[in-house]
Motif scaffolding. Structure first.
Motif, PDB file in Angstrom:
ATOM      1  N   SER A 161       1.468   3.567   1.982  1.00  0.00           N
ATOM      2  CA  SER A 161       0.601   4.704   2.261  1.00  0.00           C
ATOM      3  C   SER A 161       0.174   5.327   0.940  1.00  0.00           C
ATOM      4  CB  SER A 161       1.340   5.751   3.120  1.00  0.00           C
ATOM      5  OG  SER A 161       2.493   6.216   2.456  1.00  0.00           O
TER       6      SER A 161
ATOM      7  N   SER B  85      -5.252   6.354   4.973  1.00  0.00           N
ATOM      8  CA  SER B  85      -4.271   6.123   3.900  1.00  0.00           C
ATOM      9  C   SER B  85      -2.954   5.537   4.395  1.00  0.00           C
ATOM     10  CB  SER B  85      -3.985   7.420   3.129  1.00  0.00           C
ATOM     11  OG  SER B  85      -5.166   8.004   2.659  1.00  0.00           O
ATOM     12  N   GLN B  86      -2.942   5.004   5.616  1.00  0.00           N
ATOM     13  CA  GLN B  86      -1.735   4.408   6.187  1.00  0.00           C
ATOM     14  C   GLN B  86      -1.979   2.921   6.469  1.00  0.00           C
ATOM     15  OE1 GLN B  86       1.053   6.224   6.445  1.00  0.00           O
ATOM     16  NE2 GLN B  86       0.023   8.102   5.801  1.00  0.00           N
TER      17      GLN B  86
ATOM     18  N   SER C  80      -5.872  11.524   6.630  1.00  0.00           N
ATOM     19  CA  SER C  80      -4.428  11.707   6.524  1.00  0.00           C
ATOM     20  C   SER C  80      -4.091  13.142   6.189  1.00  0.00           C
ATOM     21  CB  SER C  80      -3.871  10.789   5.426  1.00  0.00           C
ATOM     22  OG  SER C  80      -2.545  11.118   5.116  1.00  0.00           O
TER      23      SER C  80
ATOM     24  N   GLU D  11       3.203  14.566   6.906  1.00  0.00           N
ATOM     25  CA  GLU D  11       2.865  13.216   7.314  1.00  0.00           C
ATOM     26  C   GLU D  11       3.182  12.993   8.795  1.00  0.00           C
ATOM     27  OE1 GLU D  11       4.900  10.532   4.799  1.00  0.00           O
ATOM     28  OE2 GLU D  11       3.558  10.842   3.102  1.00  0.00           O
TER      29      GLU D  11
ATOM     30  N   LYS E 269       8.479   7.301   6.926  1.00  0.00           N
ATOM     31  CA  LYS E 269       7.300   6.434   6.969  1.00  0.00           C
ATOM     32  C   LYS E 269       7.363   5.497   8.171  1.00  0.00           C
ATOM     33  CE  LYS E 269       6.165   6.395   2.033  1.00  0.00           C
ATOM     34  NZ  LYS E 269       6.081   5.567   0.803  1.00  0.00           N
TER      35      LYS E 269
ATOM     36  N   GLN F 154       6.158   7.376  11.036  1.00  0.00           N
ATOM     37  CA  GLN F 154       4.714   7.541  10.927  1.00  0.00           C
ATOM     38  C   GLN F 154       3.981   6.279  11.365  1.00  0.00           C
ATOM     39  OE1 GLN F 154       2.989  10.489   9.863  1.00  0.00           O
ATOM     40  NE2 GLN F 154       1.413   9.289  10.900  1.00  0.00           N
ATOM     41  N   GLN F 155       4.500   5.123  10.965  1.00  0.00           N
ATOM     42  CA  GLN F 155       3.855   3.867  11.342  1.00  0.00           C
ATOM     43  C   GLN F 155       3.917   3.639  12.852  1.00  0.00           C
ATOM     44  OE1 GLN F 155       2.003   1.873   9.420  1.00  0.00           O
ATOM     45  NE2 GLN F 155       2.297   3.458   7.882  1.00  0.00           N
TER      46      GLN F 155
ATOM     47  N   ASN G 145       1.400   5.711  14.410  1.00  0.00           N
ATOM     48  CA  ASN G 145       0.059   5.178  14.176  1.00  0.00           C
ATOM     49  C   ASN G 145      -0.247   3.975  15.069  1.00  0.00           C
ATOM     50  OD1 ASN G 145      -0.412   7.093  12.251  1.00  0.00           O
ATOM     51  ND2 ASN G 145      -0.002   5.763  10.499  1.00  0.00           N
TER      52      ASN G 145
END
Length: 282
Positions: free
Chosen positions: A67, A90-91, A138, A156, A237, A240-241, A244
């Motif tokens: 990211s 940005s991911q 983001s 985030e 992260k 976050q993924q 997403n």
């Protein structure tokens, strides 16, 4: 007088005889220095060429889970060429990986979905007209990085609002991922986060991550207290993924470690895949 003439003749003879060697020495020295100068010139030209062709990306390879600004630029350049149609967020998720793989295949690079030096250079040279005109979606980009503000970790994770999740739900998800799978590969950590979300979506489980995580007997990290360990950036992260849309588990709602599992029931579940030390199942 006769001897004098003989001496003059002898000196002239020696001078004429030595002239070719002098010329050879001069030429040899001249060649050495010319070569040195030419090499310096070539090196300088090579350095300039490298600088001109040097991508604006950083040196760290980009892959699923990456990211930040480099991913923003990657997505922008791929979109400029028509390989990527997602949000410039940005991911580096599955959609970005697919775009990278397509670009690599088209440009004769090994299509592994990892953006290394060769892919960066090809992409840079193919998109010299690209300008970062599209704003990043983001939240981390808007609020700054952790180095600047120290607040990006929670920022985030606020993109989970799309699912109606609270900040506490997202934080406890990061705790669960860290407590359950901190020794696993990043893909496996994302898969654990995805399992939590898959349970939230299932009618057979509580409707919130907190409810899923603290359901009695559901997670080992809750039973042994590791749920309260402070998660690291990688665990955040991973959450976050999963938020997403990346689900390495393939929609699974269970996982277990075959080396430590004591439940016979879990072995009866349909197994989908193994990531690291965990088997993910339905």
């Amino acid at each position: 007088m006769k001897k004098h003439k003989q001496w003059i003749f002898a000196v002239l003879t020696l001078a004429l005889a030595a002239a070719p060697f002098t010329g050879l020495l001069y030429k040899t020295n001249g060649a050495v220095y010319a070569n040195q100068n030419n090499n310096a010139s070539v090196m300088m030209e090579s350095t300039l060429s490298e600088k001109e062709a040097l991508p604006a990306f950083g040196t760290v390879p980009l892959r699923v889970g990456s990211s930040g600004q480099d991913v923003y630029e990657l997505q922008g350049r791929l979109k400029h060429l028509g390989y990527y149609d997602g949000a410039i967020d940005s991911q580096f998720g599955t959609k970005t990986m697919n775009a990278v793989t397509w670009f690599q295949w088209k440009f004769g690079i090994e299509a592994d979905g990892i953006v290394g030096a060769k892919t960066k250079l090809k992409l840079y040279n193919a998109t010299k007209a690209w300008k970062p005109t599209e704003a990043s979606t983001s939240t981390a980009q808007k609020t700054g990085t952790s180095e600047n503000t120290g607040t990006s970790n929670s920022a985030e994770l606020t993109s989970g609002d799309a699912m109606g999740l609270s900040e506490n739900d997202l934080k406890i998800m990061a705790n669960a991922v860290y407590g359950e799978s901190r020794g696993e590969p990043f893909e496996g950590q994302v898969a654990v986060a995805a399992v939590i979300l898959n349970r939230v979506k299932s009618p057979n489980f509580p409707k919130t991550p907190s409810g899923v995580i603290f359901q009695p007997g559901a997670f080992t990290a809750v039973a042994d207290g590791q749920i309260y360990l402070e998660p690291n950036e990688q665990a955040r992260k991973a959450v976050q993924q999963a938020l997403n849309g990346w689900d390495p588990s393939g929609g699974c709602i269970y996982y277990f470690n075959p080396k430590t599992a004591t439940s016979k029931w879990i072995w009866s579940r349909p197994q989908v895949k193994t990531i690291g030390q965990h088997i993910f199942c339905m």
